[in-house]
Structures are given as C-alpha cells and as structure tokens.
Enzyme design. Structure first.
Site, PDB file in Angstrom:
ATOM      1  N   HIS A 241       0.829  -1.209   0.000  1.00 36.98           N
ATOM      2  CA  HIS A 241       0.000   0.000   0.000  1.00 36.98           C
ATOM      3  C   HIS A 241       0.866   1.262   0.000  1.00 36.98           C
ATOM      4  O   HIS A 241       0.677   2.162  -0.836  1.00 36.98           O
ATOM      5  CB  HIS A 241      -0.916  -0.019   1.226  1.00 36.98           C
ATOM      6  N   GLU A 242       1.807   1.345   0.922  1.00 37.38           N
ATOM      7  CA  GLU A 242       2.615   2.555   1.042  1.00 37.38           C
ATOM      8  C   GLU A 242       3.581   2.708  -0.129  1.00 37.38           C
ATOM      9  O   GLU A 242       3.867   3.830  -0.554  1.00 37.38           O
ATOM     10  CB  GLU A 242       3.383   2.547   2.372  1.00 37.38           C
ATOM     11  N   HIS A 245       1.776   4.494  -2.830  1.00 40.53           N
ATOM     12  CA  HIS A 245       1.738   5.948  -2.628  1.00 40.53           C
ATOM     13  C   HIS A 245       3.056   6.583  -3.071  1.00 40.53           C
ATOM     14  O   HIS A 245       3.066   7.658  -3.689  1.00 40.53           O
ATOM     15  CB  HIS A 245       1.497   6.266  -1.154  1.00 40.53           C
TER      16      HIS A 245
END
Length: 252
Positions: A241-242, A245
């Site tokens: 997820h990160e 980003h």
C-alpha cells in the site's frame, strides 16, 4: 487460546483514549475531538456548507453526502449473504472449541483457525515465505513490469537511521526520483506506517529540474538482529500500500 486474555486485550484496544475501559479517563481525548469537530463544522458553515462532510466532498468524485450514504448502504446490502455465511463458519468453529456465544474478541481468533484449517498452514508458517529483502525485490520487479521503470539501490547517501535504504527510480537510464525506505520503527517513535513527500517534481525559473523524493516508513517492530525479517499478511499489505503511494508521487 486464552479467551479471558483475548477479552482483556480487546477491551483495552477498543477503549483507548476514552472514558471507558481499563484506563478510563487516563488518556481520554474526547474534549480534543469535540474541539476539532466544532472547528470543522464552523469552517464549513462559514464557507456556505451545511456540514463538514459536504466540504470534504468538494474535490472528490462523489457529489453529495446522500450519494455516499447510498453507495455505502448498497455495498452493505450486497455483502449481507457473505456476512451471514462467514458468521455460520465462525459459529461452527467456535462451537467445536466449546464457545457458543461469540463475542467481538472471538472473531479474529476463530477466523484465523478457519484460515489455518482451509489452507493447511498457520500464519506463522506463512511468514517464512515472505522475507523482507526477497519481498522487496519481487515488489520492485512487479512495478518494473507494470510501469517500465527500474529500481537501483544506492548506498552513497546520508542515513538518519541505520536501517534506511535508498532506491533510485529510473526510466531509460534517466533518474525520475528517489524512494527512501525505512522498514523498522525507531526507538522512541510510535508512528503508524506512512509515506510522505520530501519534495515534489518541479522546475525553477531557470529551468533547473528538481526530482521528487519520498519516504516510505513501514515501522515494523525489529526482531532478532542478523536474522531475515519475516512479513505477516498485515505487513505485506502495509508494504504494498505505502509503496504504491510512493510511486504515485515519484511518477507524477
């Protein structure tokens, strides 16, 4: 397997910073939340909105709070049969362990038992397939296939922590930006996993290009030094997820 301990941990976790639970009032932030909510409502009213939810939707795809509520209600309705099926499985598994009145603190425990029964492998055994270094390498390979970029690890940089690593993101041998990767939680820090930009891509008045730099902080709890770090399912989700980003920032 200790149901009493599960209840104690669950109660402490879900009553954090409140006026109930084992630490009732000790870390209660209700007054702070009221200040924040009142301030948001006042800002929304000053800008001509009925409430802060309307203001928050100003730059979103949804056009109204009614639309958001309708979407959520539709999603819940579509999942009711799945929820009912999951509940039956949980009840059956709990009954096989002598528990006939499922509580909040039982759900995750028996869900894990079901997963282990279906997959034939425990969560701890599953971790052995996902060492941090190998998973990071495979993740970079995946992004290389998806976006046509390369990740080159650099060692010639100043670190603010011993575990920090730096990856140079390239396309056709041209540097696009940088990702600083900090896998482990630093002593004295209690931050949740996150990613943030150090600088954005831009050109100054003289046309000089500044390349974007981002930081990925997984904040995993470091275990035995010198041993391969094994990721569980939740940590895999954090990393993927990160990292997404970070790529959005670097490739924009």
């Amino acid at each position: 397997a200790n149901r009493g301990l599960r209840q104690e941990v669950c109660s402490a976790f879900y009553s954090r910073a409140s006026d109930i639970g084992p630490h009732a009032g000790l870390y209660d932030n209700s007054d702070h939340l009221r200040v924040v909510m009142d301030g948001r409502h006042e800002i929304a009213k000053l800008l001509g909105y009925d409430n802060f939810a309307q203001l928050a939707l100003e730059n979103q795809m949804a056009t109204s709070t009614d639309q958001v509520l309708a979407f959520l209600q539709k999603q819940l309705a579509s999942e009711q049969s799945t929820f009912a099926s999951d509940l039956l499985q949980l009840q059956a598994m709990a009954a096989s362990h002598g528990v006939f009145d499922l509580k909040l603190w039982d759900y995750a425990f028996f869900a894990q038992r079901i997963r282990q029964q279906v997959a034939g492998v425990s969560a701890q055994q599953l971790r052995e397939y996902f060492t941090l270094d190998d998973t990071l390498f495979r993740l970079c390979e995946l992004f290389q296939q998806l976006f046509g970029v390369q990740f080159v690890e650099r060692t010639d940089f100043d670190r603010w922590s011993a575990s920090v690593r730096l990856f140079e993101v390239q396309e056709f041998n041209e540097v696009l930006g940088y990702v600083f990767f900090e896998p482990f939680l630093r002593a004295g820090s209690d931050e949740a996993p996150n990613s943030f930009a150090l600088r954005d891509r831009h050109k100054d008045a003289e046309g000089l290009l500044t390349r974007p730099s981002v930081v990925l902080q997984c904040n995993f709890m470091q275990e035995e030094p010198g041993q391969p770090y094994l990721l569980d399912h939740a940590q895999l989700r954090v990393l993927f997820h990160e990292f997404g980003h970070c790529l959005q920032q670097v490739l924009t």
